[in-house]
Enzyme design. Structure first.
Site, PDB file in Angstrom:
ATOM      1  CG  ASP A   8      41.930  48.861  65.319  1.00 29.55           C
ATOM      2  OD1 ASP A   8      42.237  49.006  64.171  1.00 29.55           O
ATOM      3  OD2 ASP A   8      40.902  49.549  65.937  1.00 29.55           O
ATOM      4  CD  GLU A  67      42.308  46.805  61.002  1.00 29.74           C
ATOM      5  OE1 GLU A  67      41.509  47.318  60.126  1.00 29.74           O
ATOM      6  OE2 GLU A  67      41.995  46.315  62.103  1.00 29.74           O
ATOM      7  CG  ASP A 139      39.411  51.807  69.266  1.00 26.22           C
ATOM      8  OD1 ASP A 139      39.224  52.002  67.835  1.00 26.22           O
ATOM      9  OD2 ASP A 139      38.839  52.750  69.931  1.00 26.22           O
TER      10      ASP A 139
END
EC number: 3.1.21.10
Length: 178
Positions: A8, A67, A139
């Protein structure tokens, strides 16, 4: 037993999570976040690259899932996020890992069953699916969810079902149920 590193990305905090696939079972290896602080931007990118390179060398994942950038209201934030992603991707590619990208909606839908799930739902599902004693930081949970999404969307383990053991594809209230 393939290992997947989920990322992330962030220019101040980059979440990471590693899972291992054993047949139909998914095992948690490690999760956390790289805190790079408020220093010079180029130095933060270096820290992301070096931190992830060290993580890859230490835990030997076979692939990475990250991501995708989403459009921020602030263009400067979107550019910084894109550069942080670039540092993470470079760390993976420099270690010969394949890289797959997923949108936030794909990730949320894969792990919660709702593409508009909130952070608390992601954290909860990661603790349930991976049998963690406590919920990971936001996160780290997002990074684990990204890795899990890659396990769902790929043919890892040779299993037809892309859901963790015990999960059904029958939907109730917009979520996958056990």
């Amino acid at each position: 037993m393939p290992r997947i590193l989920g990322i992330d990305p962030g220019s101040r905090k980059t979440g990471f999570g590693i899972i291992e696939i054993e047949g139909k079972k998914i095992k948690h290896v490690i999760n956390g976040r790289l805190m790079v602080g408020d220093g010079e931007f180029a130095d933060r990118l270096r820290q992301i690259f070096e931190g992830l390179t060290d993580l890859i060398e230490r835990y030997q994942p076979d692939m990475m899932a990250i991501e995708k950038v989403f459009l921020h209201k602030n263009a400067d934030s979107a550019l910084k996020l894109g550069q942080a992603r670039g540092a993470a991707i470079c760390a993976a590619v420099s270690q010969q890992l394949t890289v797959s990208e997923y949108t936030a909606t794909q990730i949320k839908k894969a792990v919660v069953g709702n593409g508009h799930a909130n952070k608390a739902q992601i954290q909860y599902m990661m603790s349930v699916i991976l049998n963690l004693s406590e919920s990971p930081e936001e996160d780290a949970a997002d990074a684990l969810a990204c890795a899990l999404t890659h396990a769902h969307h790929s043919a890892i383990g040779g299993s037809q079902s892309k859901l963790p053991a015990g999960m059904r594809t029958t939907r109730r209230g917009g979520r996958y149920s056990r």
